[in-house]
Scaffold this active site. Sequence first.
Site, PDB file in Angstrom:
ATOM      1  N   HIS A 139       0.821  -1.219   0.000  1.00 30.13           N
ATOM      2  CA  HIS A 139       0.000   0.000   0.000  1.00 30.13           C
ATOM      3  C   HIS A 139       0.846   1.256   0.000  1.00 30.13           C
ATOM      4  O   HIS A 139       2.038   1.209   0.312  1.00 30.13           O
ATOM      5  CB  HIS A 139      -0.927   0.012   1.229  1.00 30.13           C
ATOM      6  N   LYS A 143      -0.951   4.928   4.643  1.00 30.07           N
ATOM      7  CA  LYS A 143      -1.882   4.006   5.315  1.00 30.07           C
ATOM      8  C   LYS A 143      -1.442   3.827   6.767  1.00 30.07           C
ATOM      9  O   LYS A 143      -0.267   3.544   7.022  1.00 30.07           O
ATOM     10  CB  LYS A 143      -1.900   2.670   4.572  1.00 30.07           C
TER      11      LYS A 143
HETATM   12  P1  NAD Z   1      -7.486   9.581   4.753  1.00 31.30           P
HETATM   13  O1  NAD Z   1      -6.627   9.745   5.954  1.00 31.30           O
HETATM   14  O2  NAD Z   1      -7.079  10.237   3.478  1.00 31.30           O
HETATM   15  O3  NAD Z   1      -8.972  10.066   5.083  1.00 31.30           O
HETATM   16  C1  NAD Z   1      -9.621   9.901   6.313  1.00 31.30           C
HETATM   17  C2  NAD Z   1     -10.483  11.126   6.541  1.00 31.30           C
HETATM   18  O4  NAD Z   1     -11.267  10.898   7.713  1.00 31.30           O
HETATM   19  C3  NAD Z   1      -9.671  12.416   6.759  1.00 31.30           C
HETATM   20  O5  NAD Z   1     -10.163  13.462   5.953  1.00 31.30           O
HETATM   21  C4  NAD Z   1      -9.902  12.712   8.254  1.00 31.30           C
HETATM   22  O6  NAD Z   1      -9.864  14.097   8.557  1.00 31.30           O
HETATM   23  C5  NAD Z   1     -11.297  12.124   8.424  1.00 31.30           C
HETATM   24  N1  NAD Z   1     -11.666  11.920   9.820  1.00 31.30           N
HETATM   25  C6  NAD Z   1     -10.869  11.566  10.865  1.00 31.30           C
HETATM   26  N2  NAD Z   1     -11.580  11.540  12.002  1.00 31.30           N
HETATM   27  C7  NAD Z   1     -12.839  11.871  11.666  1.00 31.30           C
HETATM   28  C8  NAD Z   1     -14.038  12.011  12.405  1.00 31.30           C
HETATM   29  N3  NAD Z   1     -14.063  11.797  13.731  1.00 31.30           N
HETATM   30  N4  NAD Z   1     -15.171  12.364  11.746  1.00 31.30           N
HETATM   31  C9  NAD Z   1     -15.150  12.571  10.419  1.00 31.30           C
HETATM   32  N5  NAD Z   1     -14.049  12.472   9.668  1.00 31.30           N
HETATM   33  C10 NAD Z   1     -12.906  12.114  10.280  1.00 31.30           C
HETATM   34  O7  NAD Z   1      -7.638   8.001   4.551  1.00 31.30           O
HETATM   35  P2  NAD Z   1      -8.126   7.233   3.237  1.00 31.30           P
HETATM   36  O8  NAD Z   1      -6.947   6.817   2.441  1.00 31.30           O
HETATM   37  O9  NAD Z   1      -9.240   7.977   2.589  1.00 31.30           O
HETATM   38  O10 NAD Z   1      -8.668   5.873   3.898  1.00 31.30           O
HETATM   39  C11 NAD Z   1      -9.722   5.891   4.824  1.00 31.30           C
HETATM   40  C12 NAD Z   1      -9.979   4.488   5.341  1.00 31.30           C
HETATM   41  O11 NAD Z   1     -10.485   3.678   4.274  1.00 31.30           O
HETATM   42  C13 NAD Z   1      -8.742   3.745   5.858  1.00 31.30           C
HETATM   43  O12 NAD Z   1      -9.088   2.981   6.985  1.00 31.30           O
HETATM   44  C14 NAD Z   1      -8.363   2.858   4.683  1.00 31.30           C
HETATM   45  O13 NAD Z   1      -7.652   1.707   5.101  1.00 31.30           O
HETATM   46  C15 NAD Z   1      -9.717   2.485   4.167  1.00 31.30           C
HETATM   47  N6  NAD Z   1      -9.794   2.052   2.760  1.00 31.30           N
HETATM   48  C16 NAD Z   1     -10.701   1.098   2.487  1.00 31.30           C
HETATM   49  C17 NAD Z   1     -10.911   0.716   1.168  1.00 31.30           C
HETATM   50  C18 NAD Z   1     -11.980  -0.312   0.876  1.00 31.30           C
HETATM   51  O14 NAD Z   1     -12.159  -0.682  -0.289  1.00 31.30           O
HETATM   52  N7  NAD Z   1     -12.709  -0.786   1.870  1.00 31.30           N
HETATM   53  C19 NAD Z   1     -10.167   1.287   0.141  1.00 31.30           C
HETATM   54  C20 NAD Z   1      -9.242   2.264   0.474  1.00 31.30           C
HETATM   55  C21 NAD Z   1      -9.067   2.671   1.783  1.00 31.30           C
END
Ligand code: NAD
Length: 252
Positions: A139, A143
Amino acid sequence: MTEEREPIRVGVLGARGRMGIEVCRAVEAADDMELVAMVDQGDWLFNASDAGAQVLVDFTNPDVVMDHVHWAVDQGLNIVVGTSGFTESRIERIRSWLNLKPEVGVMIAPNFAIGAVLMMEFAARAARFFPSVEIIEMHHPSKVDAPSGTAMRTAAIVSQARTAAGMGAMPDATKDEMVGARGTEADGVRIHSVRASGLVAHQEVLFGTAGETLTIRHDSYERASFMPGVLMAVRAILDRPGLTIGLDSLLS
Ligand code: NAD
């Protein structure tokens, strides 16, 4: 005359994150959906319920996601969750919340890319033919958790298939190991986590038996790869009360 369905009102939690931005775009581009709330850190969760959201989509982080799911279930709001970090004990807690609100739908998918779901399905099929199997997940370096939710889910599925086939422990003579050299272990399957700039989300499941190996590999090159699965889940959740784990149940 066909009956026109009202657009599904969607609220995105983590809307300013890498995945959240992509989800907002995809929802806005979908004819049958309306983006009614974008919530990020520091925003009031009630913005989403006040805006009349029917389905929430959560891509935040493992530290806050349980509070979001609890809040959504309490409010009677359906929620589609892509955030990683779901252990068996977390799932059990969600089940107990849903016992009190059986009409609410919660969907948790470690990977919304359709190719990744098929990778897991193919891995489960291959598992009983190969005494050795290890998972290498790769990744982007931003992450925060390791191993990935997809790797953990793959390990669980492969392990179930091995148990069902009556397979024993994997061959491995390692006695002397520098910490981490053999990765970590989930459900008896070794997982190796790589973090490097330029990567998005990638995984190999490496199977081995006498004289041959089989590698099943999936690559997400862009976050857009997750969007068809996310939209599919948003549409499905309205008719799926209770807990759904994994996108696979929707694909079949
Ligand atoms: P990122 O850090 O870019 O985004 C996370 C967002 O959540 C940020 O904007 C942050 O400010 C916000 N956040 C944090 N605390 C919060 C709260 N209390 N209320 C509202 N918003 C809040 O991360 P990302 O790369 O977008 O990934 C997010 C999650 O998704 C990770 O856990 C990642 O592993 C997962 N993911 C899952 C898939 C899937 O297919 N299931 C794919 C990609 C990423």
